[in-house]
Design an enzyme around this catalytic site. Structure first.
Site, PDB file in Angstrom:
ATOM      1  CE  LYS A  23      -4.237  -2.006   1.847  1.00 41.21           C
ATOM      2  NZ  LYS A  23      -4.585  -2.785   3.295  1.00 41.21           N
ATOM      3  CG  ASP A  42     -10.461  -0.773   4.285  1.00 40.62           C
ATOM      4  OD1 ASP A  42      -9.466  -0.511   3.494  1.00 40.62           O
ATOM      5  OD2 ASP A  42      -9.502  -0.714   6.191  1.00 40.62           O
ATOM      6  CD  GLN A  45      -3.624  -4.207   6.572  1.00 39.61           C
ATOM      7  OE1 GLN A  45      -3.539  -3.579   5.780  1.00 39.61           O
ATOM      8  NE2 GLN A  45      -4.468  -5.598   6.267  1.00 39.61           N
TER       9      GLN A  45
END
Ligand code: NDP
Length: 299
Positions: free
Chosen positions: A53, A120, A97
């Site tokens: 990422k 997200d 995460q």
């Protein structure tokens, strides 16, 4: 194989290209989008994801802020970091995460992230906006699936879609997105009866389960578009002792004989997820600055 293979890797590169163009325009106006990623602990798979990422964020010209915290980070310390990032104008997207160590609560972490920076798309406000047909931030994997389907099929209106899996991360938001495209949507799950027959009615069949090769050719309507979200590691003795390989939830070889189009694993949905994370960060940055949103990068 009669089905068209949907090349998610190539499509993700196109999405990243569009993101990079938009980032360049923003930078010319003195704004650099920034994505903050928090990793708690040392899970090797998570470290790989976070590294990828970070690398892709920099490649499209955005700022990447990585926060690696030890596994025993107290809850209050993590929440304080999120609060700081929520209030940092250089940060337009925040993600933590998952999974996190057991003493931390995922729902609490998601709730702590400012909804307008929740790239997200997991915050209840964003889930609610999606469910009520309003503009928010959409979870990256479902957004990626939608982009692939639109690209392949054009208008989705009126098509029968069956989404197997009902997680907050994939199944539910994707079902909402397809409903918004005027598909007739059925969500299947572990208690669904006669799932094979149900799936056979689908013009669009999505598998987001986590069971290797569960969807076989006799589950699939001839000509259907099949989107395989699953990522499963299975033993691959042909590659050597103890070796593993990735497969999806769809038995690719047999389903490809029946379907009209199909995503492979790897190289299908997977690459789209990070591309959509970058797209969401640009969208969040534009909204934060009262600018027009990038075309083709949102739901
Ligand atoms: P979850 O475990 O959260 O959800 C799995 C869903 O599958 C549940 O709704 C469950 O039903 C359903 N299910 C389980 N067994 C069956 C069965 N036998 N028949 C029908 N439905 C079943 O998984 P996620 O949604 O997070 O992920 C799904 C898969 O997608 C995983 O392989 C994951 O690794 C992958 N993934 C891939 C991403 C990518 O970037 N490509 C991103 C995110 C996930 P119930 O609710 O009844 O238990």
């Amino acid at each position: 194989m009669s089905a068209d293979r949907i090349d998610g890797k190539a499509f993700a590169a196109t999405v990243r290209g569009k993101v990079a163009e938009h980032v360049a325009r923003l930078k010319a106006g003195g704004i650099t989008p920034g994505l903050a990623v928090i990793l708690v602990g040392e899970d090797p798979a998570s470290e790989v994801y976070v590294r990828n990422k970070g690398r892709q964020t920099l490649e499209v010209g955005m700022n990447s802020y990585e926060h690696k915290l030890p596994a025993d980070t107290p809850r209050a310390e993590l929440l304080a970091l999120i609060d700081k990032l929520n209030n940092d104008p250089a940060v337009h997207g925040i993600l933590c995460q998952f999974p996190v160590p057991e003493h931390l609560n995922e729902a609490e972490i998601i709730a702590a992230i400012a909804p307008e920076k929740d790239v997200d798309g997991l915050h209840v406000l964003n889930a609610g906006l999606l469910a009520t047909g309003q503009k928010g931030l959409v979870s990256c994997t479902p957004l990626g699936c939608l982009m692939l389907l639109r690209d392949r099929l054009g208008r989705l209106s009126g098509l029968n879609a069956v989404v197997v899996g009902r997680s907050n991360l994939v199944g539910k938001p994707l079902a909402q997105l397809l409903l918004r495209e005027n598909c007739t949507v059925t969500i299947a799950h572990s208690r669904t009866k006669e799932i094979e027959a149900l799936c056979r009615q689908a013009d669009i069949l999505v598998a987001a389960v986590g069971r290797a090769k569960m969807v076989r050719a006799d589950w699939v309507k001839p000509g259907a578009a099949v989107i395989d979200v699953g990522i499963n590691r299975i033993p691959a003795p042909e590659r050597g002792e103890g070796k593993m390989r990735l497969v999806g939830d769809v038995d690719f070889a047999s389903v490809a004989e029946v379907a009209g189009a199909i995503t492979p694993v790897p190289g299908g949905v997977g690459p789209m997820t990070i591309a959509c994370l970058l797209a969401n960060t640009v969208t969040a940055c534009c909204r934060a600055n009262g600018l027009d949103e990038p075309e083709g990068l949102t739901a």
